[in-house]
Design a protein around this motif. Structure first.
Motif, PDB file in Angstrom:
ATOM      1  N   SER A  42       0.833  -1.200   0.000  1.00  0.00           N
ATOM      2  CA  SER A  42       0.000   0.000   0.000  1.00  0.00           C
ATOM      3  C   SER A  42       0.867   1.248   0.000  1.00  0.00           C
ATOM      4  O   SER A  42       2.051   1.196   0.320  1.00  0.00           O
ATOM      5  N   ILE A  43       0.265   2.357  -0.364  1.00  0.00           N
ATOM      6  CA  ILE A  43       0.979   3.625  -0.320  1.00  0.00           C
ATOM      7  C   ILE A  43       1.016   4.136   1.114  1.00  0.00           C
ATOM      8  O   ILE A  43       0.296   3.647   1.985  1.00  0.00           O
ATOM      9  N   GLY A  44       1.853   5.133   1.365  1.00  0.00           N
ATOM     10  CA  GLY A  44       1.896   5.749   2.689  1.00  0.00           C
ATOM     11  C   GLY A  44       3.231   5.664   3.376  1.00  0.00           C
ATOM     12  O   GLY A  44       3.462   6.333   4.379  1.00  0.00           O
ATOM     13  N   GLY A  45       4.128   4.795   2.871  1.00  0.00           N
ATOM     14  CA  GLY A  45       5.472   4.707   3.446  1.00  0.00           C
ATOM     15  C   GLY A  45       5.461   4.369   4.917  1.00  0.00           C
ATOM     16  O   GLY A  45       4.818   3.402   5.356  1.00  0.00           O
ATOM     17  N   GLN A  46       6.150   5.171   5.720  1.00  0.00           N
ATOM     18  CA  GLN A  46       6.287   4.934   7.150  1.00  0.00           C
ATOM     19  C   GLN A  46       4.950   4.929   7.885  1.00  0.00           C
ATOM     20  O   GLN A  46       4.850   4.382   8.977  1.00  0.00           O
ATOM     21  N   TRP A  47       3.928   5.531   7.307  1.00  0.00           N
ATOM     22  CA  TRP A  47       2.655   5.646   8.014  1.00  0.00           C
ATOM     23  C   TRP A  47       1.791   4.391   7.917  1.00  0.00           C
ATOM     24  O   TRP A  47       0.696   4.346   8.462  1.00  0.00           O
ATOM     25  N   VAL A  48       2.296   3.381   7.233  1.00  0.00           N
ATOM     26  CA  VAL A  48       1.574   2.100   7.152  1.00  0.00           C
ATOM     27  C   VAL A  48       2.037   1.225   8.316  1.00  0.00           C
ATOM     28  O   VAL A  48       3.175   0.769   8.351  1.00  0.00           O
ATOM     29  N   LEU A 112      -3.567   9.657  -8.349  1.00  0.00           N
ATOM     30  CA  LEU A 112      -2.199   9.144  -8.441  1.00  0.00           C
ATOM     31  C   LEU A 112      -2.142   7.619  -8.537  1.00  0.00           C
ATOM     32  O   LEU A 112      -1.195   7.067  -9.094  1.00  0.00           O
ATOM     33  N   THR A 113      -3.151   6.951  -8.008  1.00  0.00           N
ATOM     34  CA  THR A 113      -3.115   5.492  -7.883  1.00  0.00           C
ATOM     35  C   THR A 113      -2.851   4.756  -9.197  1.00  0.00           C
ATOM     36  O   THR A 113      -2.076   3.791  -9.217  1.00  0.00           O
ATOM     37  N   PRO A 114      -3.431   5.169 -10.328  1.00  0.00           N
ATOM     38  CA  PRO A 114      -3.158   4.449 -11.579  1.00  0.00           C
ATOM     39  C   PRO A 114      -1.687   4.472 -11.992  1.00  0.00           C
ATOM     40  O   PRO A 114      -1.270   3.657 -12.821  1.00  0.00           O
ATOM     41  N   HIS A 115      -0.917   5.371 -11.421  1.00  0.00           N
ATOM     42  CA  HIS A 115       0.489   5.504 -11.806  1.00  0.00           C
ATOM     43  C   HIS A 115       1.440   4.849 -10.802  1.00  0.00           C
ATOM     44  O   HIS A 115       2.652   4.961 -10.938  1.00  0.00           O
ATOM     45  N   ILE A 116       0.865   4.172  -9.793  1.00  0.00           N
ATOM     46  CA  ILE A 116       1.671   3.548  -8.741  1.00  0.00           C
ATOM     47  C   ILE A 116       1.537   2.036  -8.827  1.00  0.00           C
ATOM     48  O   ILE A 116       0.419   1.501  -8.785  1.00  0.00           O
ATOM     49  N   LYS A 117       2.644   1.359  -8.949  1.00  0.00           N
ATOM     50  CA  LYS A 117       2.657  -0.101  -9.002  1.00  0.00           C
ATOM     51  C   LYS A 117       3.088  -0.632  -7.627  1.00  0.00           C
ATOM     52  O   LYS A 117       4.254  -0.513  -7.236  1.00  0.00           O
ATOM     53  N   LEU A 118       2.117  -1.216  -6.895  1.00  0.00           N
ATOM     54  CA  LEU A 118       2.395  -1.774  -5.578  1.00  0.00           C
ATOM     55  C   LEU A 118       3.076  -3.129  -5.706  1.00  0.00           C
ATOM     56  O   LEU A 118       2.958  -3.814  -6.728  1.00  0.00           O
ATOM     57  N   GLU A 119       3.773  -3.514  -4.649  1.00  0.00           N
ATOM     58  CA  GLU A 119       4.514  -4.779  -4.616  1.00  0.00           C
ATOM     59  C   GLU A 119       5.464  -4.903  -5.812  1.00  0.00           C
ATOM     60  O   GLU A 119       5.635  -5.969  -6.377  1.00  0.00           O
ATOM     61  N   HIS A 120       6.057  -3.794  -6.154  1.00  0.00           N
ATOM     62  CA  HIS A 120       7.095  -3.746  -7.184  1.00  0.00           C
ATOM     63  C   HIS A 120       8.351  -3.137  -6.544  1.00  0.00           C
ATOM     64  O   HIS A 120       8.338  -1.971  -6.152  1.00  0.00           O
ATOM     65  N   GLU A 121       9.380  -3.928  -6.428  1.00  0.00           N
ATOM     66  CA  GLU A 121      10.604  -3.477  -5.753  1.00  0.00           C
ATOM     67  C   GLU A 121      11.688  -3.152  -6.773  1.00  0.00           C
ATOM     68  O   GLU A 121      12.034  -3.980  -7.620  1.00  0.00           O
ATOM     69  N   VAL A 122      12.220  -1.934  -6.677  1.00  0.00           N
ATOM     70  CA  VAL A 122      13.324  -1.537  -7.547  1.00  0.00           C
ATOM     71  C   VAL A 122      14.590  -2.245  -7.067  1.00  0.00           C
ATOM     72  O   VAL A 122      15.017  -2.089  -5.923  1.00  0.00           O
ATOM     73  N   ILE A 123      15.171  -3.032  -7.946  1.00  0.00           N
ATOM     74  CA  ILE A 123      16.354  -3.822  -7.619  1.00  0.00           C
ATOM     75  C   ILE A 123      17.645  -3.109  -8.023  1.00  0.00           C
ATOM     76  O   ILE A 123      18.652  -3.158  -7.312  1.00  0.00           O
ATOM     77  N   LEU A 137      11.441  -5.790  -9.608  1.00  0.00           N
ATOM     78  CA  LEU A 137      10.897  -7.118  -9.315  1.00  0.00           C
ATOM     79  C   LEU A 137       9.424  -7.006  -8.977  1.00  0.00           C
ATOM     80  O   LEU A 137       9.043  -6.329  -8.023  1.00  0.00           O
ATOM     81  N   ASN A 138       8.590  -7.652  -9.794  1.00  0.00           N
ATOM     82  CA  ASN A 138       7.170  -7.764  -9.481  1.00  0.00           C
ATOM     83  C   ASN A 138       7.038  -8.861  -8.421  1.00  0.00           C
ATOM     84  O   ASN A 138       7.199 -10.052  -8.709  1.00  0.00           O
ATOM     85  N   LYS A 139       6.773  -8.459  -7.179  1.00  0.00           N
ATOM     86  CA  LYS A 139       6.787  -9.409  -6.067  1.00  0.00           C
ATOM     87  C   LYS A 139       5.593 -10.353  -6.089  1.00  0.00           C
ATOM     88  O   LYS A 139       5.616 -11.390  -5.425  1.00  0.00           O
ATOM     89  N   ARG A 140       4.564 -10.003  -6.840  1.00  0.00           N
ATOM     90  CA  ARG A 140       3.405 -10.885  -6.952  1.00  0.00           C
ATOM     91  C   ARG A 140       3.695 -12.050  -7.901  1.00  0.00           C
ATOM     92  O   ARG A 140       3.374 -13.194  -7.620  1.00  0.00           O
ATOM     93  N   SER A 141       4.310 -11.729  -9.039  1.00  0.00           N
ATOM     94  CA  SER A 141       4.559 -12.755 -10.062  1.00  0.00           C
ATOM     95  C   SER A 141       5.996 -13.264 -10.050  1.00  0.00           C
ATOM     96  O   SER A 141       6.323 -14.215 -10.752  1.00  0.00           O
TER      97      SER A 141
END
Length: 435
Positions: A42-48, A112-123, A137-141
């Motif tokens: 989810s979005i929110g960074g430290q606030w999650v 903004l949500t359509p432009h944010i890919k969750l569970e995607h980690e920049v390697i 890395l798409n952490k889902r797939s």
């Protein structure tokens, strides 16, 4: 890999926290094509809020938010410039739940949500043929993606890798030792004898939470004027730890005490492990070098860092994003590389001569100029409202002189220059809307 024949306005934002959201919002508003990668769900960074249960390493935990946290800064300085908190929230120092809802509402308001890919980690990010090659890395797939961008906003946050202040014989201590990053509930310390190392905002806050359950809390510090007004009877201030013993510690005043738990509240070390060595910056003791105005990568000026500063807040993140976009868009031209390096090196040399710690290089309080005003004037953009800066300074002062009551203060910003304090209104009354 996509074709190198891409539009010359593609922006990659690393991180979907407060800084990343500002980067996405303003980049879109200025006509850039934007993709934001957020490795969590989810979005929110430290606030999650996340539980540390099952984490193998401390750095696996994305957030340091604990169960009963109330902000140590008023919401009046924690809002983006043109998107205030809901009017029905009268209290200034609010829960982490309310802060997260605010950022979610911000993302919804500016689509903004359509432009944010969750569970995607920049390697990995590396320069390639005049562009930025980004491995994700798409952490889902579990699929590795490779994309190319013209610009990079690094907004990955700084409160992820715990910093442990070096103390002699720490390995000899046989009790429980942890960092505040892993703290979640005060009741977990019922009947314990606790040593807290560090009397900054987190150390002070944890001491006041834990003392309600613990037998005693020893608060170790090395600051000249700690905010020790009206401490609870079972909170004992102590100087810095000289060395650990198997059952406790010896302090600089040569007193010794035993503890069942030691909590380090000694901050974090900034890391960006996804940056390749040829990105043009290196990180050492929290210093990202070389950065122009603590923001733009001097060696690769199509990369900017947002949110590195101590006492960072959304209005400042918003300002830094707008600052960088003036140069990304070519509306403004940067000084020469030599000029930017000279300015940066002169500032670092002055800070060193004044005895400021290297790891606090990006701390705003230690800068030789008003950082906020300087950024705005340099790029010719709208500055942070003076009233917001005034509230920030006032709240920091109250923290220093009245830690036990400063969160009862209710602020109200009247206009760009002016704020008032509802000094006769308790936090409870404010929460019930009686302002």
């Amino acid at each position: 890999m996509i074709s190198s024949n891409i539009k010359p306005n593609r922006v990659c934002v690393v991180g979907g926290g407060p800084a990343g959201l500002a980067a996405v919002r303003h980049s879109l508003a200025q006509g850039f094509e934007v993709i934001c990668y957020e490795k969590s769900q989810s979005i929110g960074g430290q606030w999650v809020y996340t539980e540390p249960t099952g984490a193998k390493y401390e750095t696996d935990i994305h957030s340091s938010i604990y169960e009963d946290l109330r902000t140590n800064s008023p919401k009046e300085m924690m809002a983006y410039p043109d998107f205030g908190y809901p009017k029905n929230i009268k209290q200034s120092f609010i829960s982490h739940h309310e802060v997260l809802k605010y950022h979610q509402a911000y993302a919804k308001r500016f689509e903004l949500t359509p432009h944010i890919k969750l569970e995607h980690e920049v390697i990995r990010i590396r320069p390639y043929n005049g562009l930025w090659e980004v491995y994700v890395l798409n952490k889902r797939s579990n699929q590795l993606l490779v994309q190319e961008f013209n610009f990079i906003f690094v907004c990955n946050g700084f409160a992820v890798t715990p910093h442990y202040a070096p103390i002699k014989d720490w390995e000899k201590y046989q009790g429980k030792l942890m960092h505040s990053h892993m703290y979640r509930r005060a009741r977990d310390f019922k009947d314990e004898t606790v040593l807290i190392i560090g009397a900054g905002p987190s150390g002070m806050d944890l001491a006041h939470h834990i003392c309600k359950y613990a037998k005693s809390v020893y608060l170790s510090h090395n600051v000249t004027q700690p905010p020790f007004s009206n401490l609870k009877p079972n909170i004992v201030p102590k100087p810095a730890v000289k060395y650990f013993t198997p059952s406790g510690a010896c302090f600089l005043d040569d007193s010794t005490h035993n503890f069942s738990v030691v909590i380090y509240c000694t901050g974090f070390s900034y890391t960006a492990p996804f940056l390749s060595t040829d990105c043009g910056v290196f990180i050492d003791e929290n210093v990202v070098y070389p950065l122009y105005k603590h923001c733009i990568n001097i060696n690769q000026p199509t990369m900017a860092f947002v949110g590195l500063k101590f006492l960072v807040f959304p209005a400042l993140m918003d300002l830094e994003v707008r600052f960088a976009l003036e140069y990304f868009s070519k509306r403004k031209t940067l000084p020469s590389r030599d000029e930017m390096l000279q300015e940066t090196d002169e500032e670092l040399a002055e800070r060193k001569a004044n005895g400021l710690q290297k790891r606090l290089t990006h701390e705003i309080n230690g800068l030789k100029y008003d950082y906020y005003e300087n950024l705005a004037n340099t790029a010719g953009i709208t500055p942070i409202k003076p009233a917001v800066i005034k509230v920030m300074r006032e709240s920091v002062h109250k923290f220093q002189i009245a830690f036990d009551t400063y969160r009862e203060t209710v602020y109200e910003i009247l206009d760009d220059e002016t704020f008032i304090i509802h000094s006769n209104v308790s936090a409870k009354e404010a929460k019930n809307g009686k302002v």
